[in-house]
Design a protein around this motif. Sequence first.
Motif, short mmCIF file in Angstrom:
data_model
loop_
_atom_site.label_atom_id
_atom_site.label_comp_id
_atom_site.label_asym_id
_atom_site.label_seq_id
_atom_site.Cartn_x
_atom_site.Cartn_y
_atom_site.Cartn_z
N TRP A 18 0.83 -1.20 0.00
CA TRP A 18 0.00 0.00 0.00
C TRP A 18 0.87 1.26 0.00
O TRP A 18 0.61 2.22 -0.71
CB TRP A 18 -0.91 -0.02 1.21
N VAL A 19 1.95 1.25 0.78
CA VAL A 19 2.85 2.40 0.84
C VAL A 19 3.57 2.59 -0.50
O VAL A 19 3.73 3.71 -0.98
CB VAL A 19 3.86 2.25 2.00
N PHE A 47 -0.25 8.14 5.17
CA PHE A 47 -0.81 8.27 6.53
C PHE A 47 -1.87 7.23 6.84
O PHE A 47 -1.87 6.66 7.94
CB PHE A 47 -1.38 9.68 6.74
N ALA A 48 -2.76 6.96 5.92
CA ALA A 48 -3.84 5.99 6.17
C ALA A 48 -3.30 4.60 6.47
O ALA A 48 -3.73 3.98 7.46
CB ALA A 48 -4.81 5.97 5.00
N PRO A 49 -2.36 4.05 5.69
CA PRO A 49 -1.88 2.71 6.01
C PRO A 49 -1.13 2.65 7.34
O PRO A 49 -1.19 1.63 8.03
CB PRO A 49 -0.98 2.32 4.85
N ILE A 50 -0.45 3.73 7.71
CA ILE A 50 0.26 3.73 8.99
C ILE A 50 -0.74 3.64 10.14
O ILE A 50 -0.57 2.84 11.07
CB ILE A 50 1.15 4.98 9.12
N ILE A 52 -3.90 2.55 10.01
CA ILE A 52 -4.60 1.26 9.95
C ILE A 52 -3.71 0.15 10.47
O ILE A 52 -4.15 -0.74 11.20
CB ILE A 52 -5.09 0.98 8.52
N ARG A 53 -2.42 0.18 10.13
CA ARG A 53 -1.48 -0.85 10.61
C ARG A 53 -1.35 -0.79 12.13
O ARG A 53 -1.35 -1.84 12.79
CB ARG A 53 -0.11 -0.63 9.96
N LEU A 54 -1.26 0.40 12.69
CA LEU A 54 -1.17 0.52 14.15
C LEU A 54 -2.42 -0.03 14.84
O LEU A 54 -2.33 -0.72 15.85
CB LEU A 54 -0.95 1.98 14.54
#
Length: 64
Positions: A18-19, A47-50, A52-54
């Motif tokens: 995704w990144v 920003f969104a994948p970071i 969501i991953r957290l």
Amino acid sequence: MNIGNGLKAIVNVAFWLWVILGALIIIGGFNKDSSGQILFGVIGGIFAPIIIRLVIFYIINSFK
């Protein structure tokens, strides 16, 4: 055997794909006249994948 480690590995693979896709969108936005594609790439691809991953890692760690 801890299934959490396997789930984290799967999440990490999806996260990096995704990144990378977001980085390609950002790079493609530099060839356009407007900065909308760059902004979308930063928000939707970085920003969104970071975040969501957290959240997913927090959920996976709560099962321990």
